[in-house]
Structure formats: C-alpha cells, structure tokens
Write an enzyme that holds these catalytic residues in place. Sequence first.
Site, short mmCIF file in Angstrom:
data_model
loop_
_atom_site.label_atom_id
_atom_site.label_comp_id
_atom_site.label_asym_id
_atom_site.label_seq_id
_atom_site.Cartn_x
_atom_site.Cartn_y
_atom_site.Cartn_z
N HIS A 66 0.85 -1.19 0.00
CA HIS A 66 0.00 0.00 0.00
C HIS A 66 0.88 1.24 0.00
O HIS A 66 2.05 1.19 0.43
CB HIS A 66 -0.90 0.00 1.23
N GLU A 68 1.01 3.93 1.83
CA GLU A 68 1.55 4.34 3.13
C GLU A 68 2.67 3.41 3.58
O GLU A 68 3.69 3.87 4.10
CB GLU A 68 0.43 4.36 4.18
N CYS A 96 -6.15 2.55 5.51
CA CYS A 96 -6.87 1.33 5.86
C CYS A 96 -6.28 0.79 7.17
O CYS A 96 -5.26 1.28 7.65
CB CYS A 96 -6.72 0.30 4.73
N CYS A 99 -2.51 0.00 6.96
CA CYS A 99 -1.66 1.18 6.91
C CYS A 99 -1.66 1.93 8.24
O CYS A 99 -0.62 2.46 8.66
CB CYS A 99 -2.09 2.09 5.77
#
Length: 169
Positions: A66, A68, A96, A99
Amino acid sequence: MSSTSSPDVNAASPAEEIARLQAAIDLAVRNVADGGGPFGAVIVHDGAVVGTGQNRVTRDNDPTAHAEVMAIRAACRRLGSFSLAGSVLYSSCEPCPLCLAAALWARIDRVVFAADRDDAARAGFDDRAFYELQGQDPAAWPMPVVQRRVHGSADPMDAWLAFEGRVAY
C-alpha cells in the site's frame, strides 16, 4: 524550546499541509496512469520529505504494498531507523487498517489524509469490512485465526529476552 530543537511535527502551516496532501494526491493520480492503485503517500520529518509511496499491490503482486507502507519503508531506509517518531504521514486517502497499524508501529506522530473511506468505497476499495472485523470476536472471522501451543512455543520470546544485544521496538 532552544533553537537547536527539532520543529514541532504539528507546526506545518495550512499552506504546507495542503501542498503535502496535493503531493500525495499527485502521486496517486500518476500511479493510476501507470496501472497502479489510486493511492499516494508522503512522509515528512523535520520539515523535509523523507519518503514517498504509491500503491503497488497489483504491480508487485504484494497485498501489503500500500502507498503508506511503501512510504514508511522508503522513509525508514532514508533515515536508517525503524522509528519515524517526529514524522507526519500525508496520504491521498484515509489509511486502511493495515496502513494505520504500520503507521503506529513506525511511531509516526501524526497522519493527515485527503479522501476518506467513503470515497475509497465508491471506487471499489471498501475497507469498512476490515474496520468492522477488528471489532468482532476472532471466532466469527471468515479466516480462522487459531493458536496451537506446541513444545517450544515461547522459545523465540525467551531467546529475545536473553539476548543482551536486542533493540527494543
């Protein structure tokens, strides 16, 4: 506070915050054009960008890639530390649970995001199920998470506690 102290991570001006969020958004939009997911992230430490990331899940076949997380990895490499204390994470979208947990483990001081989980859901990225799942009894999860104590289960923790050179994190 002395003049040699690090600046307060919350001291960014509104214009600086907007610029950092715009940088994360720009990373996300460029990533879509390159076939990636619509997420971008920027990490700032002591007023300087130390890491950026774009969602690379499908490109790298890595469900943990992801934006992040990628930005955290880049910032940690650049700073030579697993701790990003004193840093701010700017994300194009609300992090999310994965993250958010990564940001907590990295000791990031603050997270600022642009779009929210409803915007992500509209685009087909509905993280609400994961947020809700974490509030449920693990016995009700669709993926069983089962503990099986075996001989030596605690040995790695005992080895860690006995290791004089351990670095706490």
